[in-house]
Design an enzyme around this catalytic site. Structure first.
Site, PDB file in Angstrom:
ATOM      1  N   CYS A 127       0.856  -1.192   0.000  1.00  0.00           N
ATOM      2  CA  CYS A 127       0.000   0.000   0.000  1.00  0.00           C
ATOM      3  C   CYS A 127       0.894   1.244   0.000  1.00  0.00           C
ATOM      4  O   CYS A 127       2.078   1.175   0.259  1.00  0.00           O
ATOM      5  CB  CYS A 127      -0.854   0.020   1.262  1.00  0.00           C
ATOM      6  N   ARG A 155       3.653   1.584  -7.041  1.00  0.00           N
ATOM      7  CA  ARG A 155       3.782   0.541  -6.016  1.00  0.00           C
ATOM      8  C   ARG A 155       2.792  -0.592  -6.238  1.00  0.00           C
ATOM      9  O   ARG A 155       2.857  -1.621  -5.582  1.00  0.00           O
ATOM     10  CB  ARG A 155       3.572   1.143  -4.620  1.00  0.00           C
ATOM     11  N   TRP A 163      -2.966  -2.145  -1.681  1.00  0.00           N
ATOM     12  CA  TRP A 163      -2.600  -3.456  -2.237  1.00  0.00           C
ATOM     13  C   TRP A 163      -3.190  -4.449  -1.238  1.00  0.00           C
ATOM     14  O   TRP A 163      -2.654  -4.625  -0.139  1.00  0.00           O
ATOM     15  CB  TRP A 163      -1.084  -3.566  -2.324  1.00  0.00           C
ATOM     16  N   ASN A 178      -0.263   1.250   5.841  1.00  0.00           N
ATOM     17  CA  ASN A 178       0.471   0.281   5.022  1.00  0.00           C
ATOM     18  C   ASN A 178       1.114  -0.716   5.978  1.00  0.00           C
ATOM     19  O   ASN A 178       1.828  -0.335   6.892  1.00  0.00           O
ATOM     20  CB  ASN A 178       1.570   0.969   4.192  1.00  0.00           C
ATOM     21  N   GLY A 179       0.824  -2.003   5.795  1.00  0.00           N
ATOM     22  CA  GLY A 179       1.419  -3.031   6.649  1.00  0.00           C
ATOM     23  C   GLY A 179       0.384  -4.057   7.041  1.00  0.00           C
ATOM     24  O   GLY A 179      -0.658  -4.202   6.399  1.00  0.00           O
ATOM     25  N   GLU A 220      16.037 -22.728 -11.148  1.00  0.00           N
ATOM     26  CA  GLU A 220      15.682 -21.311 -10.986  1.00  0.00           C
ATOM     27  C   GLU A 220      16.883 -20.424 -11.308  1.00  0.00           C
ATOM     28  O   GLU A 220      16.736 -19.383 -11.956  1.00  0.00           O
ATOM     29  CB  GLU A 220      15.151 -21.056  -9.580  1.00  0.00           C
ATOM     30  N   LYS A 274      16.793 -17.568 -14.221  1.00  0.00           N
ATOM     31  CA  LYS A 274      17.118 -16.162 -13.923  1.00  0.00           C
ATOM     32  C   LYS A 274      18.207 -15.660 -14.859  1.00  0.00           C
ATOM     33  O   LYS A 274      18.087 -14.617 -15.482  1.00  0.00           O
ATOM     34  CB  LYS A 274      17.598 -16.027 -12.468  1.00  0.00           C
ATOM     35  N   GLU A 291      17.016 -15.588 -18.667  1.00  0.00           N
ATOM     36  CA  GLU A 291      15.946 -14.677 -19.088  1.00  0.00           C
ATOM     37  C   GLU A 291      16.355 -13.214 -19.016  1.00  0.00           C
ATOM     38  O   GLU A 291      15.760 -12.379 -19.692  1.00  0.00           O
ATOM     39  CB  GLU A 291      14.678 -14.919 -18.285  1.00  0.00           C
ATOM     40  N   HIS A 308      24.586 -39.136 -17.653  1.00  0.00           N
ATOM     41  CA  HIS A 308      23.649 -39.717 -18.642  1.00  0.00           C
ATOM     42  C   HIS A 308      23.544 -38.833 -19.871  1.00  0.00           C
ATOM     43  O   HIS A 308      22.516 -38.832 -20.542  1.00  0.00           O
ATOM     44  CB  HIS A 308      22.286 -39.927 -17.975  1.00  0.00           C
ATOM     45  N   LYS A 326       5.476  -9.543 -17.734  1.00  0.00           N
ATOM     46  CA  LYS A 326       5.415  -9.879 -16.301  1.00  0.00           C
ATOM     47  C   LYS A 326       4.359 -10.942 -16.059  1.00  0.00           C
ATOM     48  O   LYS A 326       4.511 -11.799 -15.232  1.00  0.00           O
ATOM     49  CB  LYS A 326       5.097  -8.624 -15.463  1.00  0.00           C
TER      50      LYS A 326
HETATM   51  C1  AGP Z   1      10.007 -15.563 -13.826  1.00  0.00           C
HETATM   52  O1  AGP Z   1      11.276 -14.914 -13.717  1.00  0.00           O
HETATM   53  C2  AGP Z   1       9.428 -15.405 -15.171  1.00  0.00           C
HETATM   54  N1  AGP Z   1       9.203 -14.014 -15.421  1.00  0.00           N
HETATM   55  C3  AGP Z   1       8.229 -16.302 -15.468  1.00  0.00           C
HETATM   56  O2  AGP Z   1       8.751 -17.591 -15.634  1.00  0.00           O
HETATM   57  C4  AGP Z   1       7.109 -16.403 -14.406  1.00  0.00           C
HETATM   58  O3  AGP Z   1       7.582 -17.041 -13.254  1.00  0.00           O
HETATM   59  C5  AGP Z   1       5.978 -17.247 -15.003  1.00  0.00           C
HETATM   60  O4  AGP Z   1       5.464 -16.563 -16.117  1.00  0.00           O
HETATM   61  C6  AGP Z   1       4.843 -17.548 -14.002  1.00  0.00           C
HETATM   62  O5  AGP Z   1       4.248 -16.345 -13.621  1.00  0.00           O
HETATM   63  P1  AGP Z   1       3.136 -16.390 -12.439  1.00  0.00           P
HETATM   64  O6  AGP Z   1       3.848 -16.758 -11.180  1.00  0.00           O
HETATM   65  O7  AGP Z   1       2.555 -15.023 -12.404  1.00  0.00           O
HETATM   66  O8  AGP Z   1       2.122 -17.440 -12.817  1.00  0.00           O
END
Ligand code: AGP
Length: 606
Positions: free
Chosen positions: A2, A28, A75, A101-102, A479, A483, A486, A502, A601
Site C-alpha cells: 500500500c 507501487r 494493495w 500500510n502493513g 531457478e 534467472k 531470461e 547420462h 510480467k
Molecule cells: C520468472 O522470472 C518469469 N518471469 C516467469 O517464468 C514467471 O515465473 C511465469 O510466467 C509464471 O508467472 P506467475 O507466477 O505469475 O504465474
C-alpha cells in the site's frame, strides 16, 4: 505494498497536491484508492476499488477541498479489493480518518474488544481497528493526539499509519513499525508518505521516520517521539536531489535489485499467513488421493521445492506439473479425488488458469498460492494463500519466488502437524529454522554481493552456463538457470547432478562455467563427486554452499558461502546469490534487468 500520503497547510486547498502525490504512489501497485480531507470541521472522503483515474472519473477527487488531508493506494492483504475495504477508514462518528500500510497482527482481538464496546465495523480490513481505537480513547477524554498514541501502542505487527481528525485539523498524526514512512516540510506545508518519490515532487527536504516512532506534523513543523516512552527524537532533515523515477527505485539502479533486497521483509510477510487458511488448505490436501503442484516458470520451480518438502515433512506425495502440460499429461485421469495446488504470483497466467479450470470441471479441488488478490485464480480456487510479497515490478521473479517458497514450507509444516507426521521437537525445530530465514537472507545480502559480481564477470562472456543441484536444490539449480537466461540471454542448462553422466556432461569442456549447489544433507557426498567430475574436465566451478564447509572449498574455483540453515531450507537462502549473479551479469552485458526482451510480467496468453 500500500501507499500512504498526507499533506497539511496552514490555509488554502491541498487537494490538488494530494491528488498528485496519490498518483506518484501508483507505481507501487494497487487495486483501490481513496482520499480524506477536513473542511469546516467535516471529514470528506472519496474512495473506491479500481485505478485512481477511474475513481477520479466517477467521483472527481478535485471536488474535495481542505487544508489537511490523507490519501492511500491499497494493495489488498486483508479483505478483497472493494469500496468498503478501500482506505481511508473512519471511526463510528466519521470524524477520524486513517490510512495504513502493513499488517496489524493482533487486529482480530482488538476488533472483538471494540465491538464489545459498541463499535460498528464496516470493512474486513485489519486497518479499521485504528480509527475505532482512537475514537474509544477520545471517548474517555483524551485529545486526538494522545488518543492516537495510546491506540498505536496497542498495535502489533508492521504498520505505517497517518491519521487526521475533523476536530483537530491543525495536525496529522503518523507512526511506523517496520513499514517505511518519510516526512517532509516546505512551501508552508508538512508532508508524510510511504516513500520519497511522492515527496520529491513537493519538497527536497525529507526525514525518514524511525522504527517505533510517531510524529506530529503541522504546516511548519515536525515533532518526533518514541512510541514506547514518548522520549523526543532529534533528527535533521536531509536534502534529496533525485528524480521521481530514481526515487521510485529507492536509490537502487533497477527494480529487480530493489526487490532482491526486499526479501528479508517479504519472506517475513509470507510467514504471517493466517492459520485458519493454512488449516483449511491442509484439510483439503489431506483428503485428496493425489496432489498436483501446477505452475509455470519460476513458480513451477517453487512447486518442485514444494513437492520435496511436502514429502519430507508431511509424507504427502505431490506431483509438480508444468501448467501447459497438465491437461495433456493428466487430463484423462484427473478426478474428484484430486487436489491441484496452483502457484502463480500474478494469478493470471493463462496456462495455469486453463489447467485449473479443466481440473475443477472434472471435480478436482483447486487450491492456490497467489500474490495478487482479486486475480482470476483467487476466484477459481476453493482456498488460496496470499503470499503478501507486494507488487513485483521487475519482470524476473525474485521476491515473489521466495514468498512462494515460504508459503509452501509453512503449508507443509501445517500438513505435517495436522497429519501427525512430525514429533513436537521436530516441528519446533523446522518452524524455528523457517522463521530464521528472513534474517539469514538479510545476512546473505550483506555478505555475498561482491562474490556475485565476481561470478558475473566470469559469466558475462560465457557461451553457455550449466547449473547443477541435487535433492531439494535441484529446483534451485533450475531457478538459477532461468534467472540468468531470461535477463542476460546467455544459453543456460540445469539438471539434477546425478543426470550428468547420462549425457549432459558431454557439454563440459575447458572453461565452461558450472554453478553447483551443495547442501549439507544426504546428497552432499554425491554432489561433491559430480563437481569433481566436471572440474577434472576443465569446468570453472562456482559453488554455493553453507559456510564453513571445508570439503567444498577444495572443489570450488569460486566459493560463495551462505550462513547455515537446516539444509531443507537452503532453497530460500541459496537462490539469493543466484538472483544477484543473474542481475549483475545482465548489467555487465549492458542489458536492462527490469525489462528483458520478449518477456511480459504476466503471460496471459496460451
Ligand atoms: C520468472 O522470472 C518469469 N518471469 C516467469 O517464468 C514467471 O515465473 C511465469 O510466467 C509464471 O508467472 P506467475 O507466477 O505469475 O504465474
Amino acid at each position: 505494498m500500500c501507499g500512504i500520503i498526507g499533506i497539511i497547510a496552514s490555509q488554502g486547498n491541498i487537494v490538488d497536491e494530494l491528488y498528485r502525490g496519490l498518483k506518484l504512489l501508483e507505481y507501487r501497485g494497487y487495486d483501490s484508492a481513496g482520499m480524506a480531507v477536513v473542511r469546516d470541521g467535516e471529514l470528506l472522503i472519496i474512495k473506491d476499488k479500481g485505478m485512481i483515474e477511474e475513481i477520479h472519473r466517477r467521483y472527481n477527487f478535485l471536488s474535495l477541498e481542505g487544508s489537511v488531508g490523507i490519501a492511500h493506494t491499497r494493495w489488498a492483504t486483508h479483505g478483497a479489493p472493494d469500496k468498503v475495504n478501500a482506505h481511508p477508514h473512519t471511526d463510528c462518528t466519521e470524524t477520524i480518518a486513517v490510512v495504513h500500510n502493513g499488517i496489524i497482527e493482533n487486529y482480530l482481538e482488538l476488533k472483538e474488544e471494540l465491538m464489545k464496546s459498541g463499535h460498528v465495523f464496516r470493512s474486513r480490513t485489519d486497518t479499521e481497528v485504528v480509527p475505532h481505537l482512537i475514537e474509544e480513547y477520545m471517548r474517555s477524554g483524551l485529545p486526538f493526539k494522545d488518543a492516537f498514541i495510546k491506540a498505536v501502542r496497542r498495535l502489533r505487527g508492521a504498520y505505517a499509519i497517518a491519521a487526521i481528525s475533523a476536530n483537530s485539523p491543525d495536525k496529522i498524526m503518523c507512526a511506523r513499525a517496520e513499514s517505511p514512512l518519510v516526512l517532509g516540510i516546505g512551501n508552508g506545508r508538512g508532508y508524510c508518505s510511504s516513500d520519497i518519490p511522492s515527496l520529491v515532487a513537493f519538497t527536497d527536504s525529507v526525514l525518514p521516520l524511525g522504527e517505533g516512532e510517531y510524529a506530529v506534523i503541522t504546516p511548519d513543523s515536525v515533532s518526533i517521539r518514541r512510541i514506547s516512552d514518548d522520549s523526543p527524537v532529534r533528527r535533521r532533515f536531509k536534502k534529496v536531489s533525485m528524480s521521481v523515477e530514481e526515487a521510485k527505485k529507492e536509490g537502487y539502479p533497477h527494480y529487480m535489485l530493489k526487490e532482491i533486497h526486499e526479501q528479508p521483509y517479504t519472506i517475513k510477510y509470507a510467514l504471517e499467513l493466517q492459520r485458519n487458511y493454512l488449516d483449511l488448505m491442509s484439510s483439503f490436501i489431506d483428503r485428496a488421493s493425489r496432489l498436483f503442484f501446477v505452475a509455470a516458470g519460476t513458480s513451477y520451480h517453487a512447486g518442485m521445492v514444494g513437492s520435496y518438502v511436502f514429502s519430507k515433512l508431511a509424507r504427502v506425495v505431490g506431483f509438480p506439473v508444468i501448467a501447459s502440460e497438465f491437461v495433456s499429461h493428466y487430463g484423462e485421469s484427473v478426478s474428484v479425488d484430486d487436489a491441484v495446488l496452483a502457484i502463480s504470483q500474478s494469478g493470471e497466467t493463462r496456462d495455469v488458469l486453463w489447467a485449473v479450470e479443466y481440473a475443477k470441471a472434472r471435480g478436482a479441488t483447486v487450491l492456490a498460492i497467489v500474490n495478487v488478490l482479486a486475480s482470476t485464480l483467487t476466484r477459481i480456487a476453493r482456498v488460496y494463500l496470499h503470499q503478501q510479497s507486494g507488487p513485483e515490478i521487475g519482470v524476473a521473479a525474485t521476491k515473489t519466488y521466495t514468498g512462494q517458497l515460504a508459503s509452501l514450507y509453512l503449508l507443509a509444516l501445517t500438513l505435517a502437524r495436522n497429519r501427525g507426521k512430525l514429533g513436537q521437537d521436530e516441528l519446533d525445530h523446522f518452524l524455528q529454522e523457517l522463521y530464521r530465514t528472513p534474517g539469514v537472507v538479510r545476512e546473505v545480502l550483506g555478505q555475498v554481493e561482491e562474490d556475485t559480481k565476481r561470478v558475473a564477470k566470469l559469466l558475462k562472456d560465457a557461451r553457455y552456463v550449466i547449473f547443477l543441484g541435487r535433492g531439494v536444490n535441484t529446483a534451485t539449480a533450475h531457478e538459477g538457470r532461468l534467472k540468468l537466461m531470461e535477463i542476460s540471454y546467455i544459453p543456460s542448462l540445469s539438471y539434477p547432478a546425478g543426470e550428468n553422466k547420462h549425457g549432459p556432461i558431454s557439454l563440459v569442456e575447458k572453461g565452461v562455467p558450472v554453478v553447483a549447489l551443495v547442501q549439507d544433507d544426504e546428497t552432499k557426498k554425491y554432489m561433491l563427486s559430480n563437481i569433481h567430475e566436471v572440474r577434472t574436465r576443465g569446468a570453472k566451478t562456482i559453488v554455493i554452499s553453507s559456510s564453513g564447509d571445508e570439503e567444498v572449498s577444495e572443489v570450488a574455483d569460486i566459493l560463495i558461502e551462505v550462513p547455515r540453515v537446516d539444509p531443507l531450507f537452503t532453497p530460500i537462502t541459496y537462490v539469493v546469490p543466484l538472483q544477484l549473479i543473474a542481475y549483475y551479469t545482465a548489467v555487465l552485458r549492458g542489458l536492462d534487468p527490469d525489462k528483458p526482451r520478449n518477456l511480459a510480467k504476466s503471460v496471459t496468453v496460451i
